[in-house]
Design an enzyme around this catalytic site. Structure first.
Site, PDB file in Angstrom:
ATOM      1  N   HIS A  82      77.270 -45.193  11.718  1.00  0.00           N
ATOM      2  CA  HIS A  82      76.010 -45.082  12.453  1.00  0.00           C
ATOM      3  C   HIS A  82      74.801 -45.489  11.624  1.00  0.00           C
ATOM      4  CE1 HIS A  82      77.545 -42.083  15.738  1.00  0.00           C
ATOM      5  NE2 HIS A  82      77.973 -43.319  15.904  1.00  0.00           N
ATOM      6  N   ILE A  89      69.041 -45.743  11.001  1.00  0.00           N
ATOM      7  CA  ILE A  89      70.010 -44.687  11.274  1.00  0.00           C
ATOM      8  C   ILE A  89      70.065 -44.434  12.771  1.00  0.00           C
ATOM      9  CG2 ILE A  89      70.624 -42.275  10.811  1.00  0.00           C
ATOM     10  CD1 ILE A  89      68.535 -42.480   8.441  1.00  0.00           C
ATOM     11  N   CYS A  90      71.285 -44.319  13.274  1.00  0.00           N
ATOM     12  CA  CYS A  90      71.448 -44.027  14.685  1.00  0.00           C
ATOM     13  C   CYS A  90      71.885 -42.573  14.786  1.00  0.00           C
ATOM     14  CB  CYS A  90      72.484 -45.012  15.209  1.00  0.00           C
ATOM     15  SG  CYS A  90      73.176 -44.632  16.771  1.00  0.00           S
ATOM     16  N   LEU A  91      70.906 -41.695  15.004  1.00  0.00           N
ATOM     17  CA  LEU A  91      71.202 -40.259  15.046  1.00  0.00           C
ATOM     18  C   LEU A  91      70.360 -39.674  16.165  1.00  0.00           C
ATOM     19  CD1 LEU A  91      72.449 -37.703  13.713  1.00  0.00           C
ATOM     20  CD2 LEU A  91      70.464 -37.615  12.217  1.00  0.00           C
TER      21      LEU A  91
END
Lengths: 151, 286
Positions: A82, A89-91
């Site tokens: 991610h 950042i893919c959060l």
């Protein structure tokens, strides 16, 4: 205009003891802070220190901060399904739908740290090279698909 | 007449936006001369006068506007600002509280809730400071009187030593020693007295910390109107409303949450008020 006042207070707190592996690097103003994160219990990330760059709007904490990993000689971008190789950042909690104003800089660092601790795959997200080449959007404007919530 | 007044009002608004507050004030004044029944003309002129720091004019305009329209949070808001500037913190607080009460009833929630909430805190602080100044003045006077009395006591004893010397009951050397002792004892008493007053001063050795349960978890400030969500957590109403405007969810659980689900937390409100009231005016800046 909550931002500056709240950050002033967070700054006082964050100069005290923090969760293990989280350290404040610099907070020269109330718009941009750097934090270091270390991951203890995962061999993928041992012996490395990662640097996060926080950017705050005047509307923080109603709006999420922008958080990305930054790379320099001593700080790589952690490998994770991610995390794109440009540090984005893919959060979900960093995304405007997943953000909540009760989060703070330390809790964001801890969430990112635990996302790394739980990871078992030495991979970048699918389409990383293409994304890194073509993306011009700010992280918060990107509409990530959280198709894989197991990581 | 009324539509000419509206034109002048639009003119005033444009001037205000461009930062020409005197021009805006003149335009509103002209509008009022044409048609004096519109409360907005008075609140707008009050705002322009607020920018010009013409406090008395602000008071007049706000009272006029409130006369024409009782449910008028803007007029109460500007009124409170002017009263604060004129150093009338009690009146300012009561105006700010009225503004706050009224702005909460506006639907959809007004963007002014937060600034008015902040103004309430500012007024509370000003009120506390005024009282503290009064107290310090009273204390200063008491200290001065005590110092005078102690000084007279010492002088009296010095006089007795002198009288004893004059009567030949005491030798010159002994008298000189006695005099020094008396003066030294007097100096010590004065010092002791001053240090007791210094310790009693609230500025002295105050622990400048606010307990977590009085602090809003979103703004990190002391609450003055805490509301509770379904989870039992409390937040400052104005900051939670800001959050709900963006995302109608509970900040902790992300369950759906709307303004109508919020309940005032009266006991906590009282606790916050007591904390502010009891000698802690610094809390507002904290």
């Amino acid at each position: 205009m909550l931002g500056p006042k709240r950050l002033q207070k967070e700054l006082v707190k964050i100069q005290g003891p923090l969760a293990p592996g989280i350290t404040l690097v610099s907070a020269e103003d109330l718009q941009s802070w750097y934090m270091d994160v270390q991951v203890m219990d995962n061999p993928i990330y041992s012996n490395e220190v990662y640097r996060l760059h926080f950017r705050f709007s005047n509307n923080y904490p109603i709006e999420a901060p922008e958080v990305v990993f930054v790379r320099d000689e001593s700080h790589p971008i952690p490998i994770h399904p991610h995390i794109y190789s440009n540090g984005i950042i893919c959060l979900d909690l960093l995304d405007s739908a997943g953000w909540s104003p009760v989060h703070n800089v330390e809790s964001v660092c801890v969430s990112i740290q635990s996302m790394l601790t739980g990871n078992t795959k030495r991979e970048r997200p699918p389409g990383d090279a293409e994304f890194v080449r073509s993306n011009r959007q700010r992280p918060k404007d990107i509409n990530f698909l959280y198709h894989d919530t197991t990581v | 007449m009324a539509h000419i007044a509206d034109q002048l009002k639009a003119e005033g608004n444009a001037l205000f936006k461009s930062g020409d507050y005197s021009g805006a004030e003149a335009a509103y004044t002209a509008a009022i001369a044409r048609y004096a029944q519109n409360p907005l003309l008075f609140t707008n002129r009050a705002f322009a006068r607020l920018k010009l720091r013409a406090w008395d004019g602000v008071l007049d305009d706000c009272l006029h506007s409130i006369n024409l329209l009782a449910d008028n949070f803007k007029a109460y808001y500007y009124l409170a600002e002017a009263q604060l500037a004129l150093n009338h913190p009690h009146e300012a607080l009561s105006s700010a509280l009225t503004a706050y009460e009224q702005v909460l009833r506006v639907t959809p929630p007004s963007a002014n809730v937060h600034p008015i909430s902040q103004l309430v805190l500012k007024c509370k602080k000003a009120k506390w400071e005024a009282r503290e100044r009064e107290r310090a003045r009273g204390r200063g006077q008491l200290l001065a009187e005590l110092e005078d009395a102690l000084d007279m006591l010492t002088q009296g004893e010095v006089g007795q030593v002198q009288a004893a010397l004059d009567r030949g009951e005491m030798g010159a050397v002994e008298a000189e020693e006695r005099r020094k002792e008396v003066l030294e004892a007097g100096r010590k008493k004065l010092e002791e007295c001053r240090s007791v007053f210094a310790i009693a001063d609230p500025e002295h050795g105050e622990r400048r910390e606010v307990p977590d349960w009085l602090v809003d978890n979103i703004s990190f400030e002391v609450m003055h109107d805490p509301v509770m969500t379904k989870t039992g957590h409390s937040y400052e109403r104005s900051t939670l409303i800001e959050h709900l405007k963006r995302s109608p969810t509970d900040p902790l659980t992300r369950e759906p949450l709307t303004v109508n689900d919020l309940r005032p937390n009266l006991a906590l409100k009282q606790a916050c008020a007591d904390f502010l009231e009891n000698n802690k005016g610094w809390v507002v800046d904290w």
